[in-house]
Scaffold this active site. Sequence first.
Site, mmCIF file in Angstrom:
data_model
loop_
_atom_site.group_PDB
_atom_site.id
_atom_site.type_symbol
_atom_site.label_atom_id
_atom_site.label_comp_id
_atom_site.label_asym_id
_atom_site.label_seq_id
_atom_site.Cartn_x
_atom_site.Cartn_y
_atom_site.Cartn_z
ATOM 1 N N THR A 130 -10.038 -8.459 -11.692
ATOM 2 C CA THR A 130 -9.003 -8.051 -10.916
ATOM 3 C C THR A 130 -9.252 -6.319 -10.465
ATOM 4 O O THR A 130 -8.906 -6.154 -9.640
ATOM 5 C CB THR A 130 -7.586 -8.398 -11.423
ATOM 6 N N PHE A 188 0.732 -1.183 -0.159
ATOM 7 C CA PHE A 188 -0.031 -0.065 -0.050
ATOM 8 C C PHE A 188 0.950 1.178 0.125
ATOM 9 O O PHE A 188 0.323 2.252 0.603
ATOM 10 C CB PHE A 188 -1.073 -0.112 1.246
ATOM 11 N N GLY A 247 -5.177 2.614 -15.009
ATOM 12 C CA GLY A 247 -4.717 2.340 -13.733
ATOM 13 C C GLY A 247 -5.645 2.449 -12.636
ATOM 14 O O GLY A 247 -6.623 3.480 -12.659
ATOM 15 N N VAL A 248 -5.836 1.474 -12.009
ATOM 16 C CA VAL A 248 -7.003 1.560 -11.042
ATOM 17 C C VAL A 248 -6.747 1.271 -9.557
ATOM 18 O O VAL A 248 -7.428 1.488 -8.733
ATOM 19 C CB VAL A 248 -8.089 0.601 -11.353
ATOM 20 N N ARG A 266 -9.575 1.783 -20.474
ATOM 21 C CA ARG A 266 -9.836 0.401 -20.688
ATOM 22 C C ARG A 266 -9.667 -0.390 -19.639
ATOM 23 O O ARG A 266 -8.479 -0.278 -18.867
ATOM 24 C CB ARG A 266 -9.183 -0.231 -21.872
ATOM 25 N N ILE A 267 -10.653 -1.178 -19.193
ATOM 26 C CA ILE A 267 -10.127 -2.296 -17.856
ATOM 27 C C ILE A 267 -9.515 -3.319 -18.458
ATOM 28 O O ILE A 267 -10.191 -4.366 -19.331
ATOM 29 C CB ILE A 267 -11.741 -2.415 -17.256
ATOM 30 N N GLY A 319 0.178 -7.586 -5.154
ATOM 31 C CA GLY A 319 -1.574 -8.042 -4.894
ATOM 32 C C GLY A 319 -2.339 -7.798 -5.994
ATOM 33 O O GLY A 319 -3.197 -8.497 -5.949
ATOM 34 N N GLU A 346 -5.413 3.403 -7.307
ATOM 35 C CA GLU A 346 -5.634 4.658 -6.046
ATOM 36 C C GLU A 346 -6.791 4.970 -6.224
ATOM 37 O O GLU A 346 -7.247 5.742 -5.172
ATOM 38 C CB GLU A 346 -4.488 5.208 -6.059
ATOM 39 N N ALA A 391 0.487 -1.117 -14.209
ATOM 40 C CA ALA A 391 -0.374 -1.910 -15.030
ATOM 41 C C ALA A 391 -0.200 -1.378 -16.639
ATOM 42 O O ALA A 391 0.126 -2.047 -17.691
ATOM 43 C CB ALA A 391 -1.984 -1.900 -14.967
#
Length: 737
Positions: free
Chosen positions: A633, A239, A701-702, A627-628, A466, A704, A509
């Site tokens: 995840t 984190f 990017g997801v 885009r995911i 993670g 934060e 990512a």
Amino acid sequence: MTVSQQMRQQSVVGQPLDRVDGRLKVTGQARYPADFPQENLAHAVVVQSTIASGRITSLETDAAEAAPGVLAVLTHHNAPRLRANPPSFAVGESTPPPLQDERIYYHGQHIALVIAETLEQATYAATLVNITYAAEPALLRLDDARAEISAAAFPDVVRGEPEAALEAAEVRVDQRYTTPTQHHNPMALAATIAGWDGQTLTLHDTTQSVFNTRARLAALFGLEIEQVRVLAPFVGGAFGSGIRPWPHVVLAAMATRHVARPVKLVLTREQMYTSLGYRPQSVQRVALGATRDGQLVSVIHEGSEPLAINDDFREGLTRATALLYSSPHLRTTYRQVRLNVAVPTWMRGPGESTGMFALECAMDELAYALRMDPIELRLRNESSVHPQSGLPWSSRGLRECYELGARSFGWERRPLAPRTMRAGHDLIGWGVASGFYPYNRQAAEARIVLRADGSALIQSGGTDIGPGTATILVQIAADVLGLPPERIRCELGDSAAPLSPNQGGSMLAVSLGSAVQATARQALEQALTLARDDARSPLRGASPAEVIATDGRLMLKSDPERGESYAELLRRHDPGEIVVEGRAAPGDEAQQFGTGIFGAKFAEVRVDEDLGRIRISRLLSVIAAGRILNHKTAASQINGGAVGGLGMALLEQTLMDTVSGRIVNANLADYAIPVHADIPPLEVLFVEQPDLALNPLGSKGVGEIAIVGIAPAIANAVFHATGRRLRHLPLSMEQLL
Ligand code: MOS
């Protein structure tokens, strides 16, 4: 069908693939930094200062050295003199290396290291180290008038004449918000196993970047970069606490060189509260001025946070404020106060999660001052261009997040007035807040190996703490290579592998994913060239543009019957594999566009009217992150961040005794984090707008954006439920009573 639906149908990227390393993790086969058995392993335990400021006047180690099993005790008397810190890879990082002199900067500073045959012997001997201090008055409070104020970190951002515009505004709110110190508390204890063979230093380390650790140790010990190898194939959470190489990692390296044996150093949970950084407390003022119809005319956001005596860490506390909403007049001011505290660091959406608590609560207060729906207020102040730079957004999506979220949450049924919804004894409230996190990308490299058994291997030094990085890298390579994902393996976290940025700042990512995509393209290209030039290949003479790869097979687009598998092709060739190293780097898109990751967070709270007990009954996160790459995840990341946000809102706070500087709740019994019973049904929706202006993946990017906005959405929901405005985190019963 939408563009994104088509992309998903055709590609492995986007699909909710299970984690490729999930089985390894749940069966205990994944090895975390403390899990690497060593011959002749010694154990090290740190001794920490018990004053917050001053110096060591004597440090007696005789009794500790004579205790059973003790191999050595390192202190500033006998520790090797290390080179000064190298120029920092990380902004503001300037902590001097440990055990170099007698100075004490904070309570809990590492001042000795005991190395013994067993952990128990080292732990016991550490209690025998006898230290006397000359204590000096410690600066421990943000409001201590003696403390030095640093304004160097970020210059003020000023537009127009914010004070005059605020004064002249038709409607104003002007409030003070505070947030406490909070700690990362990853599940795994921070661990380092260090080994030295006289030539090479090898570390298994809890880190978000094996390259940061390698660079730091090489520089401090005067070694060539090739003489240091750092491994972190799996990390049990971090984190943000694993971005820097902290002093205990340097101590582990010192110890293995000193005793010429491998040494394991695992910090205790209590020691982790002063050894790995934390989210600094903040005091903030937000003043908003608006016209009666809800147009912002002035925004003032001032914030201050502590700064350690021996470091220059800073975060973007007020960074989001200048770009979130349009306002002709604006000022943001960030100040840091030098205190005798342990070094703070990045933690879960650093800067924004704290700064936007204040801003987004203030926006809610303004909405009520205007008697306007809080979503409507935000939409009225949307900006079609980046309000500070004037550049067009590469993509934004905040409006779409609010629209989609409002429909899904049933927002139109919400009465504006507080205390208007109840269920039995509970007052019910609905609150909303915006989320923002900067878009980051750095250069990255990857290696891809295509093998004669028809499998592929991805290697990178990047770490996966993670979120599922290995999984999305496999998906990206699967699409380019036309291989089923189960035929692709991904190895991460080895500094001997190609260079990667750290897993932080929500950037890995996109950074590493782009590198894997580029490298996979080169590998495919080489396979196609091999086939074209191979007289025995059915694809001989076929130009690469005429060939496609699907399900492990290369074939002519015009005649799918004509083709062969990777395995058939590579088996005919020596050495039977293709190895490619590739790289991808950002261009100047960040200079051409306003960039960022956006979200809207919706919370429903139930507050017991008599007891003031706050429970969260619904949490909805709507995320616009391009885009995911993997819907499973990514949703899991967003849910994890929502849980972190719930902890931030209701539970988490680190308490320091402001006389001694000691943290009084440095354990997981007294520092409360959410448990399953605290977590309501969590919902995630994506506004999926592939952003190909930013990178070839179209993703942002997801990591934060997940947490930012949750705490203010909850605080705003508490106001809607109770009519009571709480401006101090964590929100508590005591404040409501
Ligand atoms: Mo994140 S706080 O950059 O690990």
